[in-house]
Design a protein around this motif. Structure first.
Motif, short mmCIF file in Angstrom:
data_model
loop_
_atom_site.label_atom_id
_atom_site.label_comp_id
_atom_site.label_asym_id
_atom_site.label_seq_id
_atom_site.Cartn_x
_atom_site.Cartn_y
_atom_site.Cartn_z
N GLU A 60 0.81 -1.22 0.00
CA GLU A 60 0.00 0.00 0.00
C GLU A 60 0.85 1.26 0.00
O GLU A 60 0.40 2.31 -0.46
N GLU A 61 2.04 1.18 0.57
CA GLU A 61 2.90 2.35 0.65
C GLU A 61 4.22 2.04 -0.04
O GLU A 61 5.25 1.80 0.58
N ILE A 80 8.43 -1.12 4.21
CA ILE A 80 8.60 -2.58 4.18
C ILE A 80 8.15 -3.25 5.47
O ILE A 80 8.03 -4.46 5.53
N ASP A 81 7.91 -2.44 6.51
CA ASP A 81 7.36 -2.97 7.75
C ASP A 81 6.57 -1.86 8.43
O ASP A 81 7.02 -0.71 8.48
N ASN A 82 5.39 -2.21 8.90
CA ASN A 82 4.53 -1.25 9.59
C ASN A 82 4.21 -1.82 10.96
O ASN A 82 3.75 -2.96 11.07
N ILE A 86 3.25 0.71 17.80
CA ILE A 86 4.25 1.68 18.26
C ILE A 86 4.43 2.83 17.27
O ILE A 86 5.39 3.60 17.35
N LYS A 87 3.49 2.93 16.32
CA LYS A 87 3.47 4.02 15.33
C LYS A 87 4.82 4.17 14.63
O LYS A 87 5.37 5.26 14.52
N THR A 88 5.33 3.05 14.12
CA THR A 88 6.63 3.01 13.46
C THR A 88 6.50 2.36 12.08
O THR A 88 5.81 1.36 11.93
N GLU A 126 12.01 4.50 10.35
CA GLU A 126 13.35 3.94 10.51
C GLU A 126 13.80 3.25 9.24
O GLU A 126 12.99 2.90 8.37
N ALA A 127 15.12 3.06 9.15
CA ALA A 127 15.72 2.33 8.03
C ALA A 127 17.05 1.79 8.53
O ALA A 127 17.60 2.26 9.53
#
Length: 175
Positions: A60-61, A80-82, A86-88, A126-127
């Motif tokens: 979706e993103e 790649i990860d939601n 924890i709103k990350t 984050e990345a």
């Protein structure tokens, strides 16, 4: 379907299976590009088409990065990860090697960060990158992300088990 985003030099848009040949040519077939990534270079356009079919249905993103000057797809960037609890959100990206060192990925990452802070309730973006790929860290720094540290032997890519550098930006950092 993700919103199309614009920067001075780039358009970020949804990729489709119709983009397969260009995506294969510009980055998914490259051993140089895939060196520090978690997926192997694609062996054929069909593999890329299958990947894009999956992405179209499930991501979706995620955005293909189009160079406005030539209307050429040069890479992609995606959540790649939601982790909603924890709103990350974790960002991953890739760029064809012919397009390295022009600031395109920093431009795309900055736009995606701004878009996510403006349109979602995310608090942390984050990345991470293999520490042997410092260019990826420079992209993150140019986009306002802060180096948090190295996680020893916590990643796996085409080089095997690797140390990864972690970067993030918080909503409060971007104000």
């Amino acid at each position: 379907m993700p919103k199309t985003l614009e920067t001075p030099r780039l358009q970020l848009r949804k990729m489709t299976p119709a983009d397969s040949a260009e995506v294969f040519q510009n980055w998914t077939s490259s051993e140089v590009v895939a060196k520090y990534l978690t997926w192997a270079p694609h062996s054929s356009v069909e593999v890329t088409k299958d990947y894009l079919t999956f992405e179209e249905k499930n991501r979706e993103e995620g955005w293909g990065i189009v160079l406005k000057e030539t209307n050429q797809l040069i890479g992609n960037i995606a959540v790649i990860d939601n982790k909603p609890k924890i709103k990350t959100k974790t960002i991953g990206y890739v760029l064809g090697e012919k397009f390295w060192n022009y600031g395109y990925m920093s431009e795309a990452l900055t736009e995606v960060i701004n878009f996510l802070f403006e349109t979602t309730d995310v608090n942390r973006i984050e990345a991470e990158h293999d520490i042997k790929n410092p260019g990826s860290g420079r992209v993150m720094e140019k986009s306002g992300m802060i180096f948090e540290g190295v996680l020893r032997k916590s990643g796996f890519n085409n080089q095997g088990i690797v140390d990864v550098a972690v970067y993030s930006i918080l909503r409060s950092d971007s104000i």
